[in-house]
Design a protein around this motif. Sequence first.
Motif, short mmCIF file in Angstrom:
data_model
loop_
_atom_site.label_atom_id
_atom_site.label_comp_id
_atom_site.label_asym_id
_atom_site.label_seq_id
_atom_site.Cartn_x
_atom_site.Cartn_y
_atom_site.Cartn_z
N LEU A 97 0.09 -4.23 -7.30
CA LEU A 97 -0.71 -3.77 -8.45
C LEU A 97 -1.98 -3.26 -8.12
CD1 LEU A 97 -0.69 -3.49 -11.37
CD2 LEU A 97 -1.69 -5.59 -11.64
N ALA A 98 -2.63 -4.03 -7.14
CA ALA A 98 -3.97 -3.55 -6.75
C ALA A 98 -3.92 -2.12 -6.12
CB ALA A 98 -4.77 -4.39 -5.95
N ALA A 99 -2.86 -1.92 -5.27
CA ALA A 99 -2.74 -0.75 -4.33
C ALA A 99 -2.38 0.29 -5.43
CB ALA A 99 -1.82 -0.95 -3.56
N PHE A 100 -1.61 0.25 -6.34
CA PHE A 100 -1.32 1.19 -7.32
C PHE A 100 -2.38 1.54 -8.23
CE2 PHE A 100 -0.29 2.30 -11.74
CZ PHE A 100 0.58 3.07 -11.88
N ALA A 101 -3.31 0.41 -8.54
CA ALA A 101 -4.48 1.00 -9.36
C ALA A 101 -5.49 1.56 -8.39
CB ALA A 101 -5.14 -0.43 -9.89
N ILE A 102 -5.58 1.27 -7.18
CA ILE A 102 -6.34 2.14 -6.30
C ILE A 102 -6.14 3.69 -6.29
CG2 ILE A 102 -7.35 2.52 -3.85
CD1 ILE A 102 -7.36 -0.93 -3.78
N GLY A 103 -4.78 3.53 -6.03
CA GLY A 103 -4.21 5.10 -6.09
C GLY A 103 -4.59 5.78 -7.42
N ALA A 104 -4.34 5.24 -8.43
CA ALA A 104 -4.42 6.01 -9.68
C ALA A 104 -5.91 6.27 -10.05
CB ALA A 104 -4.27 5.16 -10.91
N PHE A 122 -8.35 -6.18 4.78
CA PHE A 122 -8.80 -6.96 6.01
C PHE A 122 -9.94 -7.64 5.83
CE2 PHE A 122 -7.05 -3.58 8.73
CZ PHE A 122 -6.48 -4.43 9.61
N ALA A 123 -10.78 -7.19 4.67
CA ALA A 123 -12.10 -7.94 4.37
C ALA A 123 -11.72 -9.42 3.66
CB ALA A 123 -12.85 -7.25 3.30
N THR A 124 -10.52 -9.31 2.97
CA THR A 124 -9.94 -10.51 2.20
C THR A 124 -9.61 -11.60 3.19
OG1 THR A 124 -9.59 -9.27 0.33
CG2 THR A 124 -8.42 -11.45 0.68
N GLY A 125 -8.81 -11.13 4.27
CA GLY A 125 -8.05 -11.63 5.30
C GLY A 125 -9.11 -12.36 6.29
N LEU A 126 -9.94 -11.57 6.46
CA LEU A 126 -11.12 -11.90 7.78
C LEU A 126 -12.29 -12.89 7.09
CD1 LEU A 126 -11.39 -8.91 9.61
CD2 LEU A 126 -10.03 -11.07 10.31
N PHE A 127 -12.82 -12.61 5.65
CA PHE A 127 -14.07 -13.11 5.38
C PHE A 127 -13.75 -14.03 3.77
CE2 PHE A 127 -15.04 -9.20 7.59
CZ PHE A 127 -15.81 -10.09 8.80
N LEU A 128 -12.92 -13.51 3.00
CA LEU A 128 -12.88 -13.96 1.48
C LEU A 128 -11.98 -15.23 1.60
CD1 LEU A 128 -13.93 -13.98 -1.43
CD2 LEU A 128 -12.10 -12.08 -1.55
N ARG A 129 -10.72 -15.02 1.86
CA ARG A 129 -9.94 -15.93 1.63
C ARG A 129 -10.30 -17.44 2.11
NH1 ARG A 129 -4.66 -13.95 3.91
NH2 ARG A 129 -4.95 -12.60 1.90
N GLU A 130 -10.62 -17.67 3.08
CA GLU A 130 -10.93 -19.10 3.54
C GLU A 130 -12.06 -19.82 2.67
OE1 GLU A 130 -14.30 -18.77 7.01
OE2 GLU A 130 -12.22 -17.40 7.62
N HIS A 131 -12.96 -18.99 1.73
CA HIS A 131 -14.01 -19.51 1.11
C HIS A 131 -13.57 -19.64 -0.38
CE1 HIS A 131 -16.50 -19.11 4.41
NE2 HIS A 131 -16.35 -17.70 4.41
N TYR A 132 -11.86 -19.72 -1.00
CA TYR A 132 -11.72 -19.80 -2.21
C TYR A 132 -11.87 -21.42 -2.62
CZ TYR A 132 -8.96 -15.51 -1.98
OH TYR A 132 -8.60 -14.36 -1.82
N LEU A 133 -11.74 -22.28 -1.67
CA LEU A 133 -12.20 -23.63 -1.79
C LEU A 133 -12.98 -24.14 -0.63
CD1 LEU A 133 -9.00 -25.15 -3.37
CD2 LEU A 133 -10.89 -24.17 -4.60
N VAL A 176 0.66 -1.11 0.11
CA VAL A 176 0.07 -0.13 0.00
C VAL A 176 0.85 1.26 0.10
CG1 VAL A 176 -0.38 0.08 2.35
CG2 VAL A 176 -1.97 1.10 1.01
N LEU A 177 2.06 1.20 0.62
CA LEU A 177 2.81 2.48 0.55
C LEU A 177 3.46 2.69 -1.01
CD1 LEU A 177 5.11 1.88 3.68
CD2 LEU A 177 3.21 3.54 3.49
N ILE A 178 3.72 1.48 -1.63
CA ILE A 178 4.16 1.87 -2.98
C ILE A 178 2.95 2.12 -3.86
CG2 ILE A 178 4.88 0.30 -4.97
CD1 ILE A 178 6.46 -1.56 -3.10
N THR A 227 -6.39 6.13 -0.79
CA THR A 227 -5.70 4.64 -1.23
C THR A 227 -5.54 3.98 0.10
OG1 THR A 227 -4.71 6.10 -3.07
CG2 THR A 227 -3.82 3.92 -2.68
N LEU A 228 -4.76 4.55 1.29
CA LEU A 228 -4.53 3.79 2.60
C LEU A 228 -5.65 3.21 2.87
CD1 LEU A 228 -2.01 6.09 3.80
CD2 LEU A 228 -1.44 4.25 2.68
N ALA A 229 -6.71 4.14 2.91
CA ALA A 229 -8.13 3.57 3.72
C ALA A 229 -8.71 2.41 2.86
CB ALA A 229 -9.04 4.78 3.76
#
Length: 357
Positions: free
Chosen positions: A198-205, A230-241, A101-103, A221-223
């Motif tokens: 890359l996603a952080a860069f696109a959000i910033g642009a 946080f949404a990915t780590g807490l809710f989304l990732r565990e449901h990929y499979l 996110v800093l980048i 961008t930071l927010a």
Amino acid sequence: MTVLTVPARPEEDDARLRPLPWRRMAGVTWRQHRFALLGVVALLGALAVYLWIAGLQLHRAYAAAIACHPVGSPACQDLVNTFNGMGTFLANGSIMQALPVLIGAFVGAPVLARELETGTYRYAWTQGFGRWRWALGKLIPLAVVVTVAAAAFSALLSWYYQPYFATPGHQVLGLSQTSAFNSGLFDLREVAFPAWTLAAFAIGALAGMLIRRVVPAIAATLAAYAGLAFATGLFLREHYLTPLLTTKLTLPGSAWILSQWWTKGGVTLSQSTMQQVMLPVFGRLMPAVPPDQVHLYKLPTLLNTEHYLTQHGYTYWTSYQPGSRFWPFQWIEGGWLLALSVLLIAATIWLVRRRAT
């Protein structure tokens, strides 16, 4: 007689535009954003040197602890303690989480926001190849540069953390271990880390185009990135499979345990109920010895208590993701982040194209 000039529509303008001079645009982009890019190089370079030096020491300590025999001897335990005491500054990966996110914020947000804030877009967007091609010629090279730099750095990160990833020998020797699915380390690996950058860069642009001021765009961008991560780590990732279910009491250290619960007779038991059940069992397994001699006896462990309960009608359920799914999860996350980045950059270009000159 007055002649009225009707401005041509963007579609008609684009038909007469010259091809985009990518080589010249690369030079312009470098001159405009060289300080941000040099800052990224300096930051990643300094961290890379530190990781390389610290990683060599960490890997040597790990190799010495693994090779030591007999296991459990004082000399081997000293080597294990030496390994466990190393790398505490970076052990959980939380510090490195801020890098993407800093980048993205300091490279992506100013790309268009600076021109809009200072008014230089009035000149830049009137070049012979059009304003949206100008924006595209800046966004694409910068996106490629930050993604490639992040991919190279993530390879070093993966090498550094390799001794911590759980293997069968870790538990026997008492070495510090963690699952590759660890929330602090998963998105530092070879696929997820450049994808998040890359996603952080696109959000910033996109934030820069919408807000049109550099500092507020960086803050936005930071927010936005923090919320998505946080949404990915807490809710989304565990449901990929779909998670697996098991009644085994022990699982490999590489597994990602999502939830655990007790049942009896098909009824799910609450945590407070199980605490009331387990305390008497623990006391029943405790040997009857004088208090001053307890240290001479093997005390019951949680696993002993769980074995006792399973023999008396209780079932311990575990929902988990096996360690073998690590790389599929990496590619799934990298894939949707890439799609999101393309969508955000396309939205940014669309806004540039629609904006009145």
